[in-house]
Design a protein around this motif. Sequence first.
Motif, PDB file in Angstrom:
ATOM      1  N   LEU A  43       0.831  -0.942  -0.305  1.00 27.21           N
ATOM      2  CA  LEU A  43       0.078  -0.242  -0.070  1.00 27.21           C
ATOM      3  C   LEU A  43       0.893   0.933   0.215  1.00 27.21           C
ATOM      4  CD1 LEU A  43      -2.751  -0.979   2.765  1.00 27.21           C
ATOM      5  CD2 LEU A  43      -3.550  -0.783  -0.041  1.00 27.21           C
ATOM      6  N   LEU A  44       1.697   1.455   0.648  1.00 30.90           N
ATOM      7  CA  LEU A  44       2.767   1.936   0.432  1.00 30.90           C
ATOM      8  C   LEU A  44       3.244   2.186  -0.869  1.00 30.90           C
ATOM      9  CD1 LEU A  44       4.640   4.110   2.144  1.00 30.90           C
ATOM     10  CD2 LEU A  44       6.393   2.343   2.243  1.00 30.90           C
ATOM     11  N   ASP A  45       3.445   1.279  -1.975  1.00 27.82           N
ATOM     12  CA  ASP A  45       4.276   1.761  -3.105  1.00 27.82           C
ATOM     13  C   ASP A  45       3.715   1.889  -3.761  1.00 27.82           C
ATOM     14  OD1 ASP A  45       6.751   0.579  -1.931  1.00 27.82           O
ATOM     15  OD2 ASP A  45       6.046  -1.354  -2.732  1.00 27.82           O
ATOM     16  N   PHE A  46       2.156   1.757  -3.414  1.00 25.59           N
ATOM     17  CA  PHE A  46       0.868   2.213  -4.064  1.00 25.59           C
ATOM     18  C   PHE A  46       0.221   3.943  -4.175  1.00 25.59           C
ATOM     19  CE2 PHE A  46      -2.181  -2.214  -3.968  1.00 25.59           C
ATOM     20  CZ  PHE A  46      -1.049  -2.565  -5.131  1.00 25.59           C
ATOM     21  N   ALA A  47       1.251   4.284  -2.850  1.00 25.16           N
ATOM     22  CA  ALA A  47       0.690   5.152  -2.222  1.00 25.16           C
ATOM     23  C   ALA A  47       2.401   6.534  -3.428  1.00 25.16           C
ATOM     24  CB  ALA A  47       1.197   5.541  -0.761  1.00 25.16           C
ATOM     25  N   ARG A  89       3.507  18.521  -4.355  1.00 23.42           N
ATOM     26  CA  ARG A  89       2.759  17.447  -3.612  1.00 23.42           C
ATOM     27  C   ARG A  89       1.497  16.756  -3.108  1.00 23.42           C
ATOM     28  NH1 ARG A  89       4.182  17.513   3.161  1.00 23.42           N
ATOM     29  NH2 ARG A  89       5.492  15.928   3.163  1.00 23.42           N
ATOM     30  N   PRO A  90       1.241  16.625  -4.362  1.00 25.19           N
ATOM     31  CA  PRO A  90      -0.258  16.077  -4.182  1.00 25.19           C
ATOM     32  C   PRO A  90      -0.576  15.383  -2.963  1.00 25.19           C
ATOM     33  CG  PRO A  90       1.108  13.972  -6.042  1.00 25.19           C
ATOM     34  CD  PRO A  90       1.959  15.710  -5.249  1.00 25.19           C
ATOM     35  N   THR A  91      -1.628  15.195  -2.006  1.00 22.17           N
ATOM     36  CA  THR A  91      -2.148  14.070  -1.023  1.00 22.17           C
ATOM     37  C   THR A  91      -2.497  12.806  -1.229  1.00 22.17           C
ATOM     38  OG1 THR A  91      -4.990  15.521  -2.101  1.00 22.17           O
ATOM     39  CG2 THR A  91      -2.995  17.181  -0.311  1.00 22.17           C
ATOM     40  N   VAL A  92      -2.517  12.357  -0.448  1.00 21.35           N
ATOM     41  CA  VAL A  92      -2.894  11.118  -0.522  1.00 21.35           C
ATOM     42  C   VAL A  92      -3.651  10.252   0.790  1.00 21.35           C
ATOM     43  CG1 VAL A  92      -1.401   8.936  -0.634  1.00 21.35           C
ATOM     44  CG2 VAL A  92      -0.498  10.070  -1.976  1.00 21.35           C
ATOM     45  N   GLY A  93      -4.792   9.610   0.424  1.00 22.48           N
ATOM     46  CA  GLY A  93      -4.976   8.883   1.210  1.00 22.48           C
ATOM     47  C   GLY A  93      -5.267   7.863   1.271  1.00 22.48           C
ATOM     48  N   TYR A 143       0.397  13.609   3.314  1.00 19.88           N
ATOM     49  CA  TYR A 143      -0.271  12.441   3.264  1.00 19.88           C
ATOM     50  C   TYR A 143      -1.539  12.781   4.453  1.00 19.88           C
ATOM     51  CZ  TYR A 143      -2.270   8.013   5.458  1.00 19.88           C
ATOM     52  OH  TYR A 143      -2.641   6.801   6.925  1.00 19.88           O
ATOM     53  N   HIS A 144      -2.186  12.651   3.711  1.00 22.79           N
ATOM     54  CA  HIS A 144      -3.915  13.309   4.244  1.00 22.79           C
ATOM     55  C   HIS A 144      -4.156  12.584   5.859  1.00 22.79           C
ATOM     56  CE1 HIS A 144      -7.576  15.335   4.425  1.00 22.79           C
ATOM     57  NE2 HIS A 144      -8.176  14.132   4.541  1.00 22.79           N
ATOM     58  N   VAL A 149      -6.230   8.540  -4.177  1.00 21.63           N
ATOM     59  CA  VAL A 149      -7.069   7.694  -2.962  1.00 21.63           C
ATOM     60  C   VAL A 149      -6.466   6.606  -3.490  1.00 21.63           C
ATOM     61  CG1 VAL A 149      -9.221   6.361  -2.330  1.00 21.63           C
ATOM     62  CG2 VAL A 149      -9.283   8.950  -2.688  1.00 21.63           C
ATOM     63  N   VAL A 150      -5.467   5.523  -1.916  1.00 22.38           N
ATOM     64  CA  VAL A 150      -4.845   4.483  -1.753  1.00 22.38           C
ATOM     65  C   VAL A 150      -5.721   2.892  -1.889  1.00 22.38           C
ATOM     66  CG1 VAL A 150      -2.332   3.168  -1.487  1.00 22.38           C
ATOM     67  CG2 VAL A 150      -2.851   5.466  -1.971  1.00 22.38           C
TER      68      VAL A 150
END
Length: 364
Positions: free
Chosen positions: A171-175, A190-194, A226-227, A243-244
């Motif tokens: 999941l970290l790799d996907f992020a 710096r895109p937000t990731v949830g 990271y959101h 979204v991950v």
Amino acid sequence: MAFRSMRSAKIKDQGRVIRISLDAMGGDFGPEVVIPGAAKALERHPDVTFLIYGLKAQCEPLLAKYPKLREKSVFRDCELAVAMDEKPSAALRRGRYVSTMWRSIEAVKLSEADVAVSAGNTGALMAMAKFCLRTMANIERPAIAGIWPTLKGESIVLDIGATIGADAQQLLDFALMGGAMARALFEVERPTVGLLNVGVEEVKGQEEVKEAGRLIRDANMPTIAYHGFVEGDDIGKGTVDVVVTEGFTGNIALKAAEGTARQIATLLREAMSRTLFAKLGYLLAKSAFDRLREKMDPNKVNGGVFLGLNGIVIKSHGGTNADGFAAAIDVGYDMARNDLNAKIQQDLTLYHARRQPLAGPETA
């Protein structure tokens, strides 16, 4: 958060010709959709050339109808096409080296094309792509990333069906890969990731998801923000750029959203045709309904991106029309033009470099 659209992405190296290989036999309608779709995409991107892999008897008459496309394309006759219901293992055994799907992917491996696009069997396409291109270093599993229409523009959701289940590291790799894709498409440094979860509270969710949240937060990568956890309704809201989730949940979310869009369109159509006053109201508001229909049309955001491979592959909906296939080509064009894989590799290299412990002085 500002409106996000991949069409507003900053394009670099405009002078470079983008070479796109097409599996002309993929999808429910094969060349009847692929070739007109390629012609539409060429109108938007005159700096493109195509390698078209198909069965000559079916493709050549269609290509003759589009002289501009024919001029900018090289057609390569193949022995067979992969069926939409064929098992991935059978497709790989039967179609390796000779099918339209394999050869379109192989063109990327041989550096004859910058990206491959297919509307074919998803499982077979992923199996062939993994076998032919291999995964990037430090990536255990590839993912399929989709572009999702939201109230704020567009977001990226991954994985939407490449594999079932994922551990925290995956999941970290996907992020990281999703963040790189967002930087390649959106004007976001710096895109937000949830992380998709059953609630936003830190104590909720499966252990893999909670551990993934800790890993992403601890990594403190300068390339993503990271959101935290997001819920299902946050996808449509556009709460985050990326979204991950793992493939089982992501695929269900995707199909549910597409089904809901069709349901709403059907209900609106029925309601607007029920009475004379309803029909009059529809005519008065037709332009608004047209905009709504265009926004909700799955073909407008068609094109799933295979991330984590040593090459770019785009998966189009199998049942799409020519406009939808052209949209998938658009996605591939943007990915190649914005050097998606270079950005992913940079982020992966940075992450693993930051994980290495500092070397201390040797002790006696």
